[in-house]
Design an enzyme around this catalytic site. Structure first.
Site, PDB file in Angstrom:
ATOM      1  CG  ASP A   1       6.520   2.655   3.589  1.00 17.32           C
ATOM      2  OD1 ASP A   1       5.459   3.317   3.706  1.00 17.32           O
ATOM      3  OD2 ASP A   1       6.588   1.615   2.920  1.00 17.32           O
TER       4      ASP A   1
ATOM      5  CG  ASN B   1       9.234  -7.322  -3.925  1.00 13.16           C
ATOM      6  OD1 ASN B   1       8.426  -7.019  -3.050  1.00 13.16           O
ATOM      7  ND2 ASN B   1      10.240  -6.537  -4.257  1.00 13.16           N
TER       8      ASN B   1
ATOM      9  CG  HIS C   1       7.770  -4.589  -0.693  1.00  9.76           C
ATOM     10  ND1 HIS C   1       8.186  -3.988  -1.858  1.00  9.76           N
ATOM     11  CD2 HIS C   1       6.550  -4.062  -0.439  1.00  9.76           C
ATOM     12  CE1 HIS C   1       7.263  -3.141  -2.269  1.00  9.76           C
ATOM     13  NE2 HIS C   1       6.266  -3.168  -1.429  1.00  9.76           N
TER      14      HIS C   1
ATOM     15  CD  GLU D   1      11.741  -3.455  -2.241  1.00 13.99           C
ATOM     16  OE1 GLU D   1      10.969  -4.434  -2.204  1.00 13.99           O
ATOM     17  OE2 GLU D   1      11.628  -2.539  -3.072  1.00 13.99           O
TER      18      GLU D   1
HETATM   19  C1  GLP Z   1       4.367   0.196  -1.552  1.00 12.07           C
HETATM   20  C2  GLP Z   1       4.344   0.384  -0.032  1.00 12.07           C
HETATM   21  C3  GLP Z   1       3.899  -0.871   0.680  1.00 12.07           C
HETATM   22  C4  GLP Z   1       2.649  -1.436   0.033  1.00 12.07           C
HETATM   23  C5  GLP Z   1       2.957  -1.793  -1.402  1.00 12.07           C
HETATM   24  C6  GLP Z   1       1.785  -2.445  -2.134  1.00 12.07           C
HETATM   25  O1  GLP Z   1       5.564  -0.310  -2.032  1.00 12.07           O
HETATM   26  N1  GLP Z   1       5.606   0.781   0.474  1.00 12.07           N
HETATM   27  O2  GLP Z   1       3.677  -0.572   2.046  1.00 12.07           O
HETATM   28  O3  GLP Z   1       2.196  -2.562   0.738  1.00 12.07           O
HETATM   29  O4  GLP Z   1       3.319  -0.590  -2.073  1.00 12.07           O
HETATM   30  O5  GLP Z   1       0.956  -1.449  -2.657  1.00 12.07           O
HETATM   31  P1  GLP Z   1      -0.449  -1.706  -3.319  1.00 12.07           P
HETATM   32  O6  GLP Z   1      -1.412  -1.829  -2.205  1.00 12.07           O
HETATM   33  O7  GLP Z   1      -0.682  -0.474  -4.145  1.00 12.07           O
HETATM   34  O8  GLP Z   1      -0.347  -2.933  -4.142  1.00 12.07           O
END
Ligand code: GLP
Length: 264
Positions: free
Chosen positions: A67, A136, A138, A143
């Site tokens: 993404d 959440n 995702h 989402e």
């Molecule tokens: C972002 C990314 C996700 C990732 C999430 C969790 O929203 N788009 O791909 O899994 O963050 O991030 P973290 O590893 O910092 O908790």
């Protein structure tokens, strides 16, 4: 799902690095799906060290990131392209021309999404997709309410995700509320999926993903439908699982089976 519960974030990163190292040594021209966020940073660090030590090479690898923020170009410090360059690509022997991140500055984001899907298909599909998980539930920027067969598209971020990621942006800096993300269907098409999660702030999402129903309300629960999904978590992220002893038992049995197969 294969559920691997380890002691801490260091063990989670090393386990993930072992999977990627084995994949590259099996197929030097692997197609990797990569992720951003704080969780994969330790894994990337381990891969950099192993690459420098000559344990494997990224020379033939092609990568596709999950993404990108819509509205940020790759030179923006908070863009996922910049994150990938600084956390991984600049330190390994990968050919930068073979690293793909959805274009956050696309003039026509809708056709950019279609082109991203076409590029993945043209390269033969993703061998291993790395994932983190949002609080959440995702995956990527899919989402809650995301279609379980969705493809790469523009997604609106929830307030929870914007708040979670605000820590990376300055107080008066523009923070995008839109993204381009691989869809859940795109992720499910990967031959193997490896999801990493650490820390007790992920415990609810992990519980919903593994023990909850298959539902768009928890996008990661779609991995219940994947034929080869490995969930690698530390004890903090596993702390709300109701059947944790059973998962540990299955994994111990799985290890015995692997050892037996290796001895044949
Ligand atoms: C972002 C990314 C996700 C990732 C999430 C969790 O929203 N788009 O791909 O899994 O963050 O991030 P973290 O590893 O910092 O908790």
């Amino acid at each position: 799902m294969q559920i691997v519960i380890l002691n801490d974030a260091t063990e989670v990163a090393a386990y993930g690095a072992d999977i990627f190292t084995a994949q590259l040594n099996k197929n030097a021209n692997s197609i990797l799906g990569l992720a951003t966020g704080s969780t994969p940073v330790a894994l990337y660090q381990a891969l950099i060290e192993r690459n420098k030590a000559g344990e494997m090479s990224f020379k033939g690898v092609t990568s596709f990131n999950l993404d990108e923020y819509l509205g940020l170009d790759g030179s923006h410090l908070q863009s996922y392209r910049h994150f990938m360059n600084s956390q991984l690509f600049d330190h390994i022997d990968i050919d930068n021309a073979n690293t793909f991140v959805p274009p956050g500055d696309a003039k026509n984001p809708i056709s950019a999404c279609h082109e991203y899907e076409e590029k993945i298909a043209q390269k033969g599909g993703i061998d291993i997709q790395l994932l983190g998980i949002g609080r959440n539930g995702h995956i990527g920027f899919n989402e809650p309410s995301s279609g379980l067969t969705s493809r790469t598209r523009v997604k609106t971020l929830t307030k929870a995700t914007i708040d979670d990621n605000a820590r990376f942006f300055g107080a008066d800096e523009y923070q995008p509320h839109l993204s381009i993300t691989m869809g859940i269907g795109t992720i499910l098409d990967a031959k193997k999926v490896v999801l990493l999660a650490t820390g007790d702030n992920k415990a609810d999402a992990i519980q919903a993903m593994i023990e909850g129903p298959l539902t768009a309300a928890c996008p990661a629960s779609a991995l219940q439908m994947h034929r080869d999904a490995v969930i690698v978590i530390d004890t903090a992220a596993a702390s709300k699982l109701k059947d944790i002893e059973f998962y540990r038992h299955i994994e111990a049995e799985n290890q015995k089976l692997q050892a037996y197969l290796a001895s044949l």
